[in-house]
Motif scaffolding. Structure first.
Motif, PDB file in Angstrom:
ATOM      1  N   GLU A   1      11.185  -0.387  -5.690  1.00  0.00           N
ATOM      2  CA  GLU A   1      10.790  -0.983  -4.420  1.00  0.00           C
ATOM      3  C   GLU A   1      11.463  -2.325  -4.230  1.00  0.00           C
ATOM      4  OE1 GLU A   1       6.390   0.781  -5.405  1.00  0.00           O
ATOM      5  OE2 GLU A   1       7.320  -0.994  -6.249  1.00  0.00           O
TER       6      GLU A   1
ATOM      7  N   CYS B   1      11.991   1.686  -0.630  1.00  0.00           N
ATOM      8  CA  CYS B   1      11.777   2.342  -1.918  1.00  0.00           C
ATOM      9  C   CYS B   1      12.837   3.425  -2.084  1.00  0.00           C
ATOM     10  CB  CYS B   1      10.382   2.949  -1.964  1.00  0.00           C
ATOM     11  SG  CYS B   1      10.025   3.945  -3.421  1.00  0.00           S
TER      12      CYS B   1
ATOM     13  N   TRP C   1       3.140   5.095   0.818  1.00  0.00           N
ATOM     14  CA  TRP C   1       2.912   3.718   0.429  1.00  0.00           C
ATOM     15  C   TRP C   1       1.415   3.515   0.226  1.00  0.00           C
ATOM     16  CZ3 TRP C   1       6.638   0.313  -0.830  1.00  0.00           C
ATOM     17  CH2 TRP C   1       7.938   0.585  -0.423  1.00  0.00           C
TER      18      TRP C   1
ATOM     19  N   ARG D   1      -1.497   0.381  -1.353  1.00  0.00           N
ATOM     20  CA  ARG D   1      -1.611  -1.038  -1.658  1.00  0.00           C
ATOM     21  C   ARG D   1      -2.902  -1.304  -2.415  1.00  0.00           C
ATOM     22  NH1 ARG D   1      -2.573  -3.459   4.481  1.00  0.00           N
ATOM     23  NH2 ARG D   1      -4.714  -2.684   4.767  1.00  0.00           N
TER      24      ARG D   1
ATOM     25  N   ARG E   1      -6.983   0.723  -5.162  1.00  0.00           N
ATOM     26  CA  ARG E   1      -5.739   1.067  -4.489  1.00  0.00           C
ATOM     27  C   ARG E   1      -6.062   2.009  -3.335  1.00  0.00           C
ATOM     28  NH1 ARG E   1      -0.580   2.682  -8.097  1.00  0.00           N
ATOM     29  NH2 ARG E   1      -1.352   0.770  -9.088  1.00  0.00           N
TER      30      ARG E   1
ATOM     31  N   TYR F   1       2.030  -3.691  -2.973  1.00  0.00           N
ATOM     32  CA  TYR F   1       2.338  -2.433  -2.318  1.00  0.00           C
ATOM     33  C   TYR F   1       3.134  -1.542  -3.281  1.00  0.00           C
ATOM     34  CZ  TYR F   1       0.614  -4.097   2.144  1.00  0.00           C
ATOM     35  OH  TYR F   1      -0.206  -4.545   3.155  1.00  0.00           O
ATOM     36  N   TYR F   2       2.691  -0.294  -3.371  1.00  0.00           N
ATOM     37  CA  TYR F   2       3.299   0.673  -4.278  1.00  0.00           C
ATOM     38  C   TYR F   2       3.857   1.858  -3.508  1.00  0.00           C
ATOM     39  CZ  TYR F   2       0.596  -1.756  -7.895  1.00  0.00           C
ATOM     40  OH  TYR F   2       0.057  -2.686  -8.739  1.00  0.00           O
ATOM     41  N   CYS F   3       5.025   2.275  -3.912  1.00  0.00           N
ATOM     42  CA  CYS F   3       5.641   3.487  -3.385  1.00  0.00           C
ATOM     43  C   CYS F   3       5.241   4.654  -4.284  1.00  0.00           C
ATOM     44  CB  CYS F   3       7.153   3.293  -3.388  1.00  0.00           C
ATOM     45  SG  CYS F   3       8.116   4.710  -2.883  1.00  0.00           S
ATOM     46  N   ASN F   4       5.059   5.822  -3.669  1.00  0.00           N
ATOM     47  CA  ASN F   4       4.694   7.027  -4.417  1.00  0.00           C
ATOM     48  C   ASN F   4       5.491   8.202  -3.885  1.00  0.00           C
ATOM     49  OD1 ASN F   4       2.871   9.650  -4.376  1.00  0.00           O
ATOM     50  ND2 ASN F   4       2.258   8.457  -6.161  1.00  0.00           N
TER      51      ASN F   4
ATOM     52  N   TRP G   1       5.234   6.749  -9.420  1.00  0.00           N
ATOM     53  CA  TRP G   1       4.877   5.480  -8.799  1.00  0.00           C
ATOM     54  C   TRP G   1       5.962   4.437  -9.045  1.00  0.00           C
ATOM     55  CZ3 TRP G   1       0.631   4.698  -5.766  1.00  0.00           C
ATOM     56  CH2 TRP G   1      -0.370   5.664  -5.806  1.00  0.00           C
TER      57      TRP G   1
ATOM     58  N   GLN H   1       6.965   0.240  -9.255  1.00  0.00           N
ATOM     59  CA  GLN H   1       6.374  -0.844 -10.029  1.00  0.00           C
ATOM     60  C   GLN H   1       5.519  -1.770  -9.173  1.00  0.00           C
ATOM     61  OE1 GLN H   1       9.416  -0.825  -8.849  1.00  0.00           O
ATOM     62  NE2 GLN H   1       9.880  -2.890  -8.105  1.00  0.00           N
ATOM     63  N   GLY H   2       5.650  -1.657  -7.870  1.00  0.00           N
ATOM     64  CA  GLY H   2       4.860  -2.498  -6.965  1.00  0.00           C
ATOM     65  C   GLY H   2       5.640  -3.721  -6.510  1.00  0.00           C
TER      66      GLY H   2
END
Length: 121
Positions: free
Chosen positions: A6, A22, A36, A38, A45, A93-96, A111, A113-114
């Motif tokens: 990200e 991402c 996304w 958070r 989360r 914020y995390y991408c998945n 996932w 790393q944020g």
């Protein structure tokens, strides 16, 4: 292995805009949903936005009119355009991604790393 990287987080004033990106890389055959999420301090989360491989989207009610998710299937990337940011959007914020790997075929939920987004004056 599959990795998500990200970028784009940072500090922004209330009412401002920010775009998160991402990129997925590795042994990828295909990616189904990309999303996304958070997590704010002391909170669970939560899902912010999701897009299927066909382009169907869904958003959390709190961001529905302000955030836009987009993806490039050819490049295995997903972005989150965030407008009219509020202090309550402050979070990591995390991408998945839901990934099908190259042979031997496996289904992985991966996932990133944020990335920190802070909305403050």
């Amino acid at each position: 292995q599959v990795q998500l990287v990200e970028s784009g987080g940072g500090l922004v004033q209330p009412g401002g805009s920010l775009t998160l990106s991402c990129a997925a890389s590795g042994s990828i055959r295909s990616i189904n949903a990309m999303s996304w999420h958070r997590q704010a301090p002391g909170k669970q989360r939560e899902l912010v936005a999701v897009m299927s491989s066909e382009g169907i989207t869904n958003y959390a009610d709190s961001v529905k009119t302000r955030f836009t998710i987009s993806r490039d299937n050819a490049k295995n990337t997903v972005a989150l355009q965030m407008n009219s940011l509020k202090p309550e959007d402050t979070a990591v914020y995390y991408c998945n991604a839901a990934v099908v790997t190259t042979p031997p075929y496996r289904y992985l939920e991966v996932w990133g790393q944020g990335t920190q987004v802070t909305v403050s004056s």
